[in-house]
Write a protein that holds these residues in place. Sequence first.
Motif, PDB file in Angstrom:
ATOM      1  N   PRO A  43       0.797  -1.329   0.034  1.00 27.05           N
ATOM      2  CA  PRO A  43      -0.073  -0.081  -0.068  1.00 27.05           C
ATOM      3  C   PRO A  43       1.018   1.384   0.023  1.00 27.05           C
ATOM      4  CG  PRO A  43      -0.016  -1.164   2.284  1.00 27.05           C
ATOM      5  CD  PRO A  43       0.663  -2.112   1.370  1.00 27.05           C
ATOM      6  N   HIS A  44       2.005   1.209   0.195  1.00 31.34           N
ATOM      7  CA  HIS A  44       3.036   2.395   0.005  1.00 31.34           C
ATOM      8  C   HIS A  44       2.984   2.932  -1.123  1.00 31.34           C
ATOM      9  CE1 HIS A  44       5.692  -1.360   0.336  1.00 31.34           C
ATOM     10  NE2 HIS A  44       6.669  -0.104  -0.531  1.00 31.34           N
ATOM     11  N   ILE A  45       3.089   1.910  -2.147  1.00 30.46           N
ATOM     12  CA  ILE A  45       3.379   2.432  -3.694  1.00 30.46           C
ATOM     13  C   ILE A  45       1.893   3.092  -3.930  1.00 30.46           C
ATOM     14  CG2 ILE A  45       3.479   1.692  -5.763  1.00 30.46           C
ATOM     15  CD1 ILE A  45       5.059  -1.030  -4.727  1.00 30.46           C
ATOM     16  N   GLN A  46       2.124   4.260  -4.200  1.00 31.30           N
ATOM     17  CA  GLN A  46       0.944   5.360  -4.398  1.00 31.30           C
ATOM     18  C   GLN A  46       0.765   5.221  -6.054  1.00 31.30           C
ATOM     19  OE1 GLN A  46      -1.144   6.483  -2.403  1.00 31.30           O
ATOM     20  NE2 GLN A  46       0.293   5.669  -0.577  1.00 31.30           N
ATOM     21  N   ASP A  47       2.026   5.159  -6.622  1.00 33.71           N
ATOM     22  CA  ASP A  47       1.838   5.023  -8.388  1.00 33.71           C
ATOM     23  C   ASP A  47       2.824   4.169  -8.701  1.00 33.71           C
ATOM     24  OD1 ASP A  47       1.886   5.979 -11.173  1.00 33.71           O
ATOM     25  OD2 ASP A  47       2.929   7.946 -10.754  1.00 33.71           O
ATOM     26  N   PRO A  48       2.278   3.079  -9.434  1.00 40.47           N
ATOM     27  CA  PRO A  48       2.872   2.187  -9.985  1.00 40.47           C
ATOM     28  C   PRO A  48       3.986   2.362 -10.912  1.00 40.47           C
ATOM     29  CG  PRO A  48       0.677   1.790 -10.095  1.00 40.47           C
ATOM     30  CD  PRO A  48       0.712   3.244  -9.699  1.00 40.47           C
ATOM     31  N   ASP A  49       3.865   3.667 -11.551  1.00 41.83           N
ATOM     32  CA  ASP A  49       4.835   4.067 -12.463  1.00 41.83           C
ATOM     33  C   ASP A  49       6.192   4.812 -11.939  1.00 41.83           C
ATOM     34  OD1 ASP A  49       3.557   3.242 -14.726  1.00 41.83           O
ATOM     35  OD2 ASP A  49       2.492   5.038 -14.848  1.00 41.83           O
ATOM     36  N   ASP A  50       5.814   5.054 -10.537  1.00 38.14           N
ATOM     37  CA  ASP A  50       6.915   5.737  -9.703  1.00 38.14           C
ATOM     38  C   ASP A  50       7.677   4.983  -8.941  1.00 38.14           C
ATOM     39  OD1 ASP A  50       8.459   7.998  -8.733  1.00 38.14           O
ATOM     40  OD2 ASP A  50       7.058   8.308  -7.153  1.00 38.14           O
ATOM     41  N   VAL A  51       8.454   3.933  -9.296  1.00 38.62           N
ATOM     42  CA  VAL A  51       9.367   3.078  -8.792  1.00 38.62           C
ATOM     43  C   VAL A  51      10.591   3.425  -8.914  1.00 38.62           C
ATOM     44  CG1 VAL A  51       9.867   0.573  -8.407  1.00 38.62           C
ATOM     45  CG2 VAL A  51       7.429   1.164  -9.128  1.00 38.62           C
ATOM     46  N   PHE A  52      11.522   3.449  -7.752  1.00 38.98           N
ATOM     47  CA  PHE A  52      12.825   3.769  -8.065  1.00 38.98           C
ATOM     48  C   PHE A  52      13.878   2.892  -7.346  1.00 38.98           C
ATOM     49  CE2 PHE A  52      10.454   5.423  -4.595  1.00 38.98           C
ATOM     50  CZ  PHE A  52      11.091   5.420  -3.279  1.00 38.98           C
ATOM     51  N   PRO A  53      15.084   2.800  -7.643  1.00 35.98           N
ATOM     52  CA  PRO A  53      15.861   1.880  -6.924  1.00 35.98           C
ATOM     53  C   PRO A  53      16.106   2.307  -5.508  1.00 35.98           C
ATOM     54  CG  PRO A  53      16.952   2.886  -8.954  1.00 35.98           C
ATOM     55  CD  PRO A  53      15.685   3.539  -8.949  1.00 35.98           C
ATOM     56  N   GLY A  54      16.179   1.068  -4.950  1.00 41.62           N
ATOM     57  CA  GLY A  54      16.202   1.097  -3.494  1.00 41.62           C
ATOM     58  C   GLY A  54      14.716   0.959  -2.626  1.00 41.62           C
ATOM     59  N   LEU A  55      13.748   1.084  -3.529  1.00 40.56           N
ATOM     60  CA  LEU A  55      12.331   0.893  -2.959  1.00 40.56           C
ATOM     61  C   LEU A  55      12.047  -0.428  -2.428  1.00 40.56           C
ATOM     62  CD1 LEU A  55       9.466   2.257  -2.644  1.00 40.56           C
ATOM     63  CD2 LEU A  55       8.833   0.959  -4.655  1.00 40.56           C
ATOM     64  N   VAL A  56      11.668  -0.718  -1.231  1.00 43.38           N
ATOM     65  CA  VAL A  56      11.601  -1.935  -0.711  1.00 43.38           C
ATOM     66  C   VAL A  56      10.257  -2.424  -0.767  1.00 43.38           C
ATOM     67  CG1 VAL A  56      11.445  -3.245   1.672  1.00 43.38           C
ATOM     68  CG2 VAL A  56      13.310  -1.630   1.075  1.00 43.38           C
ATOM     69  N   ILE A  57       9.703  -3.627  -1.162  1.00 41.57           N
ATOM     70  CA  ILE A  57       8.543  -4.078  -1.548  1.00 41.57           C
ATOM     71  C   ILE A  57       8.477  -5.577  -1.171  1.00 41.57           C
ATOM     72  CG2 ILE A  57       7.882  -2.477  -3.466  1.00 41.57           C
ATOM     73  CD1 ILE A  57       8.736  -5.172  -5.383  1.00 41.57           C
ATOM     74  N   LYS A  58       7.333  -5.864  -0.793  1.00 41.56           N
ATOM     75  CA  LYS A  58       6.837  -7.362  -0.277  1.00 41.56           C
ATOM     76  C   LYS A  58       6.415  -7.944  -1.655  1.00 41.56           C
ATOM     77  CE  LYS A  58       3.976 -10.222   2.587  1.00 41.56           C
ATOM     78  NZ  LYS A  58       2.899 -10.288   3.562  1.00 41.56           N
ATOM     79  N   ILE A  59       7.038  -9.352  -1.802  1.00 42.90           N
ATOM     80  CA  ILE A  59       7.052 -10.463  -2.832  1.00 42.90           C
ATOM     81  C   ILE A  59       6.132 -11.564  -2.347  1.00 42.90           C
ATOM     82  CG2 ILE A  59       7.886 -11.437  -4.771  1.00 42.90           C
ATOM     83  CD1 ILE A  59       8.114  -8.688  -5.072  1.00 42.90           C
ATOM     84  N   THR A  60       5.164 -11.853  -2.913  1.00 44.80           N
ATOM     85  CA  THR A  60       4.564 -13.130  -2.578  1.00 44.80           C
ATOM     86  C   THR A  60       4.271 -13.999  -3.788  1.00 44.80           C
ATOM     87  OG1 THR A  60       3.469 -11.948  -0.851  1.00 44.80           O
ATOM     88  CG2 THR A  60       2.529 -14.161  -1.202  1.00 44.80           C
ATOM     89  N   PRO A  61       5.192 -14.855  -4.150  1.00 46.87           N
ATOM     90  CA  PRO A  61       5.046 -15.640  -5.498  1.00 46.87           C
ATOM     91  C   PRO A  61       3.588 -16.064  -5.454  1.00 46.87           C
ATOM     92  CG  PRO A  61       7.176 -16.047  -4.757  1.00 46.87           C
ATOM     93  CD  PRO A  61       6.312 -15.377  -3.717  1.00 46.87           C
ATOM     94  N   SER A  62       3.110 -16.324  -6.679  1.00 44.09           N
ATOM     95  CA  SER A  62       1.748 -17.134  -6.650  1.00 44.09           C
ATOM     96  C   SER A  62       1.807 -18.684  -6.664  1.00 44.09           C
ATOM     97  CB  SER A  62       0.897 -16.796  -7.858  1.00 44.09           C
ATOM     98  OG  SER A  62       1.729 -16.996  -9.341  1.00 44.09           O
ATOM     99  N   LYS A  63       3.118 -19.217  -7.192  1.00 44.76           N
ATOM    100  CA  LYS A  63       3.334 -20.491  -7.198  1.00 44.76           C
ATOM    101  C   LYS A  63       4.665 -20.650  -6.774  1.00 44.76           C
ATOM    102  CE  LYS A  63       4.129 -20.564 -12.012  1.00 44.76           C
ATOM    103  NZ  LYS A  63       3.979 -21.186 -13.488  1.00 44.76           N
ATOM    104  N   SER A  64       5.129 -21.963  -6.213  1.00 44.03           N
ATOM    105  CA  SER A  64       6.368 -22.018  -5.795  1.00 44.03           C
ATOM    106  C   SER A  64       7.605 -22.026  -7.012  1.00 44.03           C
ATOM    107  CB  SER A  64       6.767 -23.473  -5.009  1.00 44.03           C
ATOM    108  OG  SER A  64       6.481 -24.456  -6.092  1.00 44.03           O
ATOM    109  N   ARG A  65       8.808 -21.595  -6.733  1.00 41.49           N
ATOM    110  CA  ARG A  65       9.673 -21.433  -7.890  1.00 41.49           C
ATOM    111  C   ARG A  65      10.733 -22.439  -7.649  1.00 41.49           C
ATOM    112  NH1 ARG A  65      12.579 -16.464  -8.276  1.00 41.49           N
ATOM    113  NH2 ARG A  65      11.951 -16.464 -10.543  1.00 41.49           N
ATOM    114  N   ASN A  66      11.414 -22.835  -8.792  1.00 45.19           N
ATOM    115  CA  ASN A  66      12.375 -23.687  -8.740  1.00 45.19           C
ATOM    116  C   ASN A  66      13.678 -23.103  -8.546  1.00 45.19           C
ATOM    117  OD1 ASN A  66      10.731 -25.848  -9.080  1.00 45.19           O
ATOM    118  ND2 ASN A  66      10.986 -25.793 -11.190  1.00 45.19           N
TER     119      ASN A  66
END
Length: 102
Positions: A79-102
Motif C-alpha cells: 500500500p505504500h506504492i501510490q503510483d505504480p509508475d513511480d518505482v525507484f532503485p532502493g524501494l522496498v517491496i513485499k513479494i509473494t509468489p503465486s506458485k513455488s519457484r524452482n
Amino acid sequence: MKATSMSVADTISWYCAIVLLGLILLASVRENSSEDVQPVRGSQLFDRPCDEIYVVGEGETLHTISDKCDDPFIVERNPHIQDPDDVFPGLVIKITPSKSRN
C-alpha cells in the motif's frame, strides 16, 4: 562519604556503558563478517532471487519484477506504492509468489 559513593557509582556506570558498547560492536562485527556479500553487477541484477522482502534495483519496473518473481499482485500487497509508475532503485517491496519457484 556520600560524594565518594556517588563517584564510585558514576565510575561503575561508565564501565558498564563501555562494556555494553563493546559487546554491541563485537556482535555487529561478527554478524557482518559471517555474511558472504558480493556486489551485484551488470546482468546479475536480473538474476537475483525473489525474497519475500525485495529491494528494487536500477532499471527494474513493477512489471519486470512481477514477471520475474511471479507475483501479479505487487501493488495490492504494497500500500505504500501510490503510483505504480513511480518505482525507484532502493524501494522496498513485499513479494509473494503465486506458485513455488524452482
